[in-house]
Design a protein around this motif. Structure first.
Motif, mmCIF file in Angstrom:
data_model
loop_
_atom_site.group_PDB
_atom_site.id
_atom_site.type_symbol
_atom_site.label_atom_id
_atom_site.label_comp_id
_atom_site.label_asym_id
_atom_site.label_seq_id
_atom_site.Cartn_x
_atom_site.Cartn_y
_atom_site.Cartn_z
ATOM 1 N N ILE A 94 0.863 -1.177 0.000
ATOM 2 C CA ILE A 94 0.000 0.000 0.000
ATOM 3 C C ILE A 94 0.902 1.230 0.000
ATOM 4 O O ILE A 94 1.868 1.308 0.764
ATOM 5 C CB ILE A 94 -0.939 0.008 1.233
ATOM 6 N N GLY A 95 0.588 2.187 -0.856
ATOM 7 C CA GLY A 95 1.385 3.403 -0.954
ATOM 8 C C GLY A 95 1.447 4.145 0.372
ATOM 9 O O GLY A 95 0.509 4.118 1.175
ATOM 10 N N THR A 96 2.546 4.823 0.587
ATOM 11 C CA THR A 96 2.819 5.512 1.845
ATOM 12 C C THR A 96 1.688 6.427 2.320
ATOM 13 O O THR A 96 1.321 6.385 3.498
ATOM 14 C CB THR A 96 4.138 6.304 1.734
ATOM 15 N N PRO A 97 1.075 7.244 1.454
ATOM 16 C CA PRO A 97 0.026 8.155 1.957
ATOM 17 C C PRO A 97 -1.209 7.441 2.519
ATOM 18 O O PRO A 97 -1.982 8.053 3.254
ATOM 19 C CB PRO A 97 -0.358 8.977 0.718
ATOM 20 N N TRP A 98 -1.403 6.167 2.181
ATOM 21 C CA TRP A 98 -2.612 5.456 2.598
ATOM 22 C C TRP A 98 -2.340 4.408 3.685
ATOM 23 O O TRP A 98 -3.235 3.683 4.082
ATOM 24 C CB TRP A 98 -3.265 4.797 1.385
ATOM 25 N N GLN A 99 -1.105 4.350 4.159
ATOM 26 C CA GLN A 99 -0.765 3.375 5.194
ATOM 27 C C GLN A 99 -1.361 3.776 6.542
ATOM 28 O O GLN A 99 -1.744 4.917 6.748
ATOM 29 C CB GLN A 99 0.754 3.219 5.297
ATOM 30 N N ARG A 100 -1.440 2.795 7.437
ATOM 31 C CA ARG A 100 -1.966 2.974 8.803
ATOM 32 C C ARG A 100 -3.454 3.333 8.801
ATOM 33 O O ARG A 100 -3.933 4.001 9.708
ATOM 34 C CB ARG A 100 -1.144 4.003 9.583
ATOM 35 N N ARG A 101 -4.176 2.865 7.770
ATOM 36 C CA ARG A 101 -5.617 3.099 7.698
ATOM 37 C C ARG A 101 -6.392 1.785 7.570
ATOM 38 O O ARG A 101 -7.589 1.796 7.321
ATOM 39 C CB ARG A 101 -5.934 4.024 6.514
ATOM 40 N N GLY A 102 -5.677 0.657 7.694
ATOM 41 C CA GLY A 102 -6.335 -0.644 7.612
ATOM 42 C C GLY A 102 -6.599 -1.124 6.199
ATOM 43 O O GLY A 102 -7.244 -2.153 6.002
ATOM 44 N N ILE A 103 -6.107 -0.404 5.213
ATOM 45 C CA ILE A 103 -6.367 -0.757 3.820
ATOM 46 C C ILE A 103 -5.699 -2.084 3.458
ATOM 47 O O ILE A 103 -6.319 -2.946 2.824
ATOM 48 C CB ILE A 103 -5.932 0.381 2.878
ATOM 49 N N ALA A 104 -4.456 -2.272 3.860
ATOM 50 C CA ALA A 104 -3.751 -3.520 3.534
ATOM 51 C C ALA A 104 -4.470 -4.721 4.132
ATOM 52 O O ALA A 104 -4.662 -5.736 3.460
ATOM 53 C CB ALA A 104 -2.300 -3.470 4.012
ATOM 54 N N SER A 105 -4.878 -4.614 5.385
ATOM 55 C CA SER A 105 -5.578 -5.731 6.034
ATOM 56 C C SER A 105 -6.912 -6.011 5.358
ATOM 57 O O SER A 105 -7.254 -7.176 5.088
ATOM 58 C CB SER A 105 -5.813 -5.430 7.519
ATOM 59 N N GLU A 106 -7.670 -4.974 5.065
ATOM 60 C CA GLU A 106 -8.989 -5.145 4.449
ATOM 61 C C GLU A 106 -8.863 -5.755 3.056
ATOM 62 O O GLU A 106 -9.596 -6.686 2.698
ATOM 63 C CB GLU A 106 -9.702 -3.797 4.388
ATOM 64 N N ALA A 107 -7.916 -5.245 2.271
ATOM 65 C CA ALA A 107 -7.733 -5.752 0.908
ATOM 66 C C ALA A 107 -7.200 -7.177 0.914
ATOM 67 O O ALA A 107 -7.680 -8.035 0.153
ATOM 68 C CB ALA A 107 -6.783 -4.834 0.139
ATOM 69 N N THR A 108 -6.233 -7.452 1.770
ATOM 70 C CA THR A 108 -5.655 -8.790 1.815
ATOM 71 C C THR A 108 -6.665 -9.810 2.319
ATOM 72 O O THR A 108 -6.777 -10.909 1.775
ATOM 73 C CB THR A 108 -4.374 -8.795 2.675
ATOM 74 N N ARG A 109 -7.434 -9.452 3.330
ATOM 75 C CA ARG A 109 -8.473 -10.346 3.837
ATOM 76 C C ARG A 109 -9.484 -10.670 2.738
ATOM 77 O O ARG A 109 -9.873 -11.820 2.540
ATOM 78 C CB ARG A 109 -9.170 -9.749 5.057
ATOM 79 N N ALA A 110 -9.901 -9.654 1.972
ATOM 80 C CA ALA A 110 -10.862 -9.871 0.886
ATOM 81 C C ALA A 110 -10.272 -10.789 -0.184
ATOM 82 O O ALA A 110 -10.954 -11.686 -0.690
ATOM 83 C CB ALA A 110 -11.277 -8.536 0.279
ATOM 84 N N MET A 111 -9.005 -10.591 -0.511
ATOM 85 C CA MET A 111 -8.352 -11.440 -1.494
ATOM 86 C C MET A 111 -8.267 -12.876 -1.002
ATOM 87 O O MET A 111 -8.575 -13.819 -1.733
ATOM 88 C CB MET A 111 -6.947 -10.920 -1.814
ATOM 89 N N VAL A 112 -7.858 -13.063 0.253
ATOM 90 C CA VAL A 112 -7.732 -14.405 0.819
ATOM 91 C C VAL A 112 -9.089 -15.119 0.830
ATOM 92 O O VAL A 112 -9.189 -16.287 0.471
ATOM 93 C CB VAL A 112 -7.095 -14.355 2.224
ATOM 94 N N GLU A 113 -10.133 -14.400 1.209
ATOM 95 C CA GLU A 113 -11.471 -15.003 1.181
ATOM 96 C C GLU A 113 -11.871 -15.382 -0.238
ATOM 97 O O GLU A 113 -12.425 -16.453 -0.471
ATOM 98 C CB GLU A 113 -12.498 -14.039 1.794
ATOM 99 N N TRP A 114 -11.547 -14.524 -1.208
ATOM 100 C CA TRP A 114 -11.907 -14.797 -2.597
ATOM 101 C C TRP A 114 -11.160 -16.017 -3.128
ATOM 102 O O TRP A 114 -11.775 -16.899 -3.740
ATOM 103 C CB TRP A 114 -11.642 -13.572 -3.480
ATOM 104 N N ILE A 115 -9.849 -16.083 -2.903
ATOM 105 C CA ILE A 115 -9.096 -17.232 -3.445
ATOM 106 C C ILE A 115 -9.495 -18.526 -2.747
ATOM 107 O O ILE A 115 -9.438 -19.593 -3.351
ATOM 108 C CB ILE A 115 -7.564 -17.009 -3.423
#
Length: 161
Positions: A94-115
């Motif tokens: 996740i790009g630096t300006p958007w870090q520490r907002r839970g974006i990586a966790s939310e996106a990765t969790r969604a990907m893991v559930e999808w796969i």
């Protein structure tokens, strides 16, 4: 396949994303734990073209998404899975300006559930540098746990899809 969460849309990677993503991934600090340097737009376009073409190994599937923060209508990073049989190796950035907002966790969790639901994945693996506490936190939030295995200086994390 497009994946949606409460705040995010994971869009299948396209070479056309390279322009915006070159800016998103342009901070050299993103390479502190993985090495290298940010890719230029043409380099990123070439990389994305290779990724979109798919794995040359028919037993391996590459799944790559860009992460869009819907409220800001902008791309913020990528998530990816390399699927082989019922196992996937996953990664996120996740790009630096958007870090520490839970974006990586939310996106990765969604990907893991999808796969897990659509690609037959049962086991998820990630490799995290031992000093990268933010990535360790993401791995923990998506249900992975560290193992005793170290590969290329990174701890192997595992968990269910």
């Amino acid at each position: 396949m497009t994946i949606r969460t409460g705040r995010l849309t994971l869009l299948p990677l396209e070479a056309a994303h390279a322009g915006e993503m070159a800016d998103v991934l342009g901070d050299p600090e993103l390479h502190a734990f993985i090495g290298g340097a940010p890719l230029t737009e043409p380099e990123l376009r070439a990389r994305y073209t290779r990724l979109v073409a798919g794995s040359p190994d028919p037993a391996v599937t590459w799944c790559n998404w860009v992460v869009r923060l819907d409220s800001e209508d902008c791309l913020t990073g990528t998530v990816q899975a390399t699927v082989s049989g019922d196992t996937a190796e996953v990664a996120w950035v996740i790009g630096t300006p958007w870090q520490r907002r839970g974006i990586a966790s939310e996106a990765t969790r969604a990907m893991v559930e999808w796969i897990g639901a659509h690609a037959g994945v049962r086991t998820v693996i990630a490799h995290v540098h031992p000093d990268h506490t933010a990535s360790a936190a993401v791995a923990t939030r998506v249900g992975l746990t560290p193992t005793d295995r170290v590969e290329d200086g990174e701890i192997r994390w595992e968990g269910p899809a």
